[in-house]
Design a protein around this motif. Structure first.
Motif, PDB file in Angstrom:
ATOM      1  N   UNK A 206       0.827  -1.197   0.000  1.00  0.00           N
ATOM      2  CA  UNK A 206       0.000   0.000   0.000  1.00  0.00           C
ATOM      3  C   UNK A 206       0.869   1.259   0.000  1.00  0.00           C
ATOM      4  N   UNK A 207       0.247   2.372  -0.350  1.00  0.00           N
ATOM      5  CA  UNK A 207       0.908   3.676  -0.252  1.00  0.00           C
ATOM      6  C   UNK A 207       0.224   4.485   0.843  1.00  0.00           C
ATOM      7  N   UNK A 208       0.946   5.459   1.362  1.00  0.00           N
ATOM      8  CA  UNK A 208       0.370   6.339   2.379  1.00  0.00           C
ATOM      9  C   UNK A 208      -0.864   7.046   1.809  1.00  0.00           C
ATOM     10  N   UNK A 209      -0.755   7.537   0.585  1.00  0.00           N
ATOM     11  CA  UNK A 209      -1.869   8.255  -0.038  1.00  0.00           C
ATOM     12  C   UNK A 209      -3.081   7.347  -0.216  1.00  0.00           C
ATOM     13  N   UNK A 210      -2.849   6.111  -0.622  1.00  0.00           N
ATOM     14  CA  UNK A 210      -3.948   5.170  -0.834  1.00  0.00           C
ATOM     15  C   UNK A 210      -4.668   4.823   0.463  1.00  0.00           C
ATOM     16  N   UNK A 211      -3.902   4.565   1.519  1.00  0.00           N
ATOM     17  CA  UNK A 211      -4.517   4.236   2.814  1.00  0.00           C
ATOM     18  C   UNK A 211      -5.260   5.446   3.361  1.00  0.00           C
ATOM     19  N   UNK A 212      -4.641   6.618   3.227  1.00  0.00           N
ATOM     20  CA  UNK A 212      -5.280   7.841   3.741  1.00  0.00           C
ATOM     21  C   UNK A 212      -6.596   8.107   3.011  1.00  0.00           C
ATOM     22  N   UNK A 213      -6.621   7.922   1.710  1.00  0.00           N
ATOM     23  CA  UNK A 213      -7.852   8.123   0.934  1.00  0.00           C
ATOM     24  C   UNK A 213      -8.927   7.132   1.377  1.00  0.00           C
ATOM     25  N   UNK A 214      -8.520   5.892   1.628  1.00  0.00           N
ATOM     26  CA  UNK A 214      -9.482   4.870   2.071  1.00  0.00           C
ATOM     27  C   UNK A 214     -10.019   5.215   3.456  1.00  0.00           C
ATOM     28  N   UNK A 215      -9.145   5.661   4.342  1.00  0.00           N
ATOM     29  CA  UNK A 215      -9.559   6.094   5.691  1.00  0.00           C
ATOM     30  C   UNK A 215     -10.589   7.218   5.620  1.00  0.00           C
ATOM     31  N   UNK A 216     -10.309   8.212   4.820  1.00  0.00           N
ATOM     32  CA  UNK A 216     -11.210   9.356   4.691  1.00  0.00           C
ATOM     33  C   UNK A 216     -12.579   8.894   4.180  1.00  0.00           C
ATOM     34  N   UNK A 217     -12.569   8.025   3.167  1.00  0.00           N
ATOM     35  CA  UNK A 217     -13.834   7.521   2.628  1.00  0.00           C
ATOM     36  C   UNK A 217     -14.606   6.751   3.693  1.00  0.00           C
ATOM     37  N   UNK A 218     -13.930   5.911   4.445  1.00  0.00           N
ATOM     38  CA  UNK A 218     -14.598   5.130   5.498  1.00  0.00           C
ATOM     39  C   UNK A 218     -15.121   6.037   6.610  1.00  0.00           C
ATOM     40  N   UNK A 219     -14.342   7.027   7.004  1.00  0.00           N
ATOM     41  CA  UNK A 219     -14.759   7.949   8.048  1.00  0.00           C
ATOM     42  C   UNK A 219     -15.974   8.782   7.621  1.00  0.00           C
ATOM     43  N   UNK A 220     -16.107   9.036   6.340  1.00  0.00           N
ATOM     44  CA  UNK A 220     -17.250   9.771   5.803  1.00  0.00           C
ATOM     45  C   UNK A 220     -18.462   8.866   5.590  1.00  0.00           C
ATOM     46  N   UNK A 221     -18.278   7.578   5.832  1.00  0.00           N
ATOM     47  CA  UNK A 221     -19.371   6.636   5.641  1.00  0.00           C
ATOM     48  C   UNK A 221     -19.533   6.163   4.223  1.00  0.00           C
ATOM     49  N   UNK A 222     -18.472   6.329   3.435  1.00  0.00           N
ATOM     50  CA  UNK A 222     -18.515   5.918   2.026  1.00  0.00           C
ATOM     51  C   UNK A 222     -17.943   4.514   1.862  1.00  0.00           C
ATOM     52  N   UNK A 223     -18.174   3.665   2.880  1.00  0.00           N
ATOM     53  CA  UNK A 223     -17.598   2.337   2.966  1.00  0.00           C
ATOM     54  C   UNK A 223     -17.717   1.504   1.772  1.00  0.00           C
TER      55      UNK A 223
END
Length: 161
Positions: free
Chosen positions: A144-161
């Protein structure tokens, strides 16, 4: 009160009290790669990025700088990057492996898989994203990349699971 009820309540109350007391003590995550105890209060109620790695895993080695950068960029934002050695290295071996790979984030000596009901992955690296309530929200296989994990985290935190 019936004598049968009394004889059953006392042992049950003792078991319940013991479970409550042990539950409070058993909540910690155990030692990290430096031998420092990681208390539950430092990780619970935060999002966790739990990465499984091994010294012999090439993609794991390439991923470590990305995870270091991710950990640094998320400082103070309610998200912690945690490492777990796939081969269950302990003590000095774990410390040496983490140092050799240049791991700056916390590496747990005790696998938190039972706490979060994580499956044992057959591939490495594998990264799990756990929400602040302790629920597994995603499993990311491979490097994984930092950017990829961070983008996934943001999406999950926004409820875009």
């Amino acid at each position: 009160m019936n004598w049968r009820i009394k004889t059953h309540i006392a042992p049950l109350a003792g078991l319940l009290l013991g479970a409550l007391l042990l539950g409070g003590c058993g909540g910690d995550y155990g030692p990290d790669q430096h031998g420092t105890q990681v208390g539950a209060k430092t990780l619970d109620k935060q999002w966790l990025v739990i990465n499984y790695w091994a010294v012999w895993c090439g993609p794991c080695r390439r991923e470590i700088p990305e995870l270091n950068a991710l950990s640094q960029s998320l400082e103070g934002q309610g998200v912690r990057v945690i490492g777990v050695n796939f081969d269950n290295l302990q003590g000095d071996e774990l410390s040496a492996a983490a140092k050799t790979l240049g791991i700056d984030f916390t590496v747990l000596a005790q696998d938190p898989a039972p706490r979060f009901e994580l499956p044992r992955s057959q591939a490495l690296p594998v990264t799990y994203i756990i929400d602040a309530q302790g629920k597994v929200r995603d499993q990311l296989l491979g490097e994984q990349t930092a950017a990829g994990i961070k983008a996934r985290l943001i999406a999950l935190q926004r409820g875009e699971g």
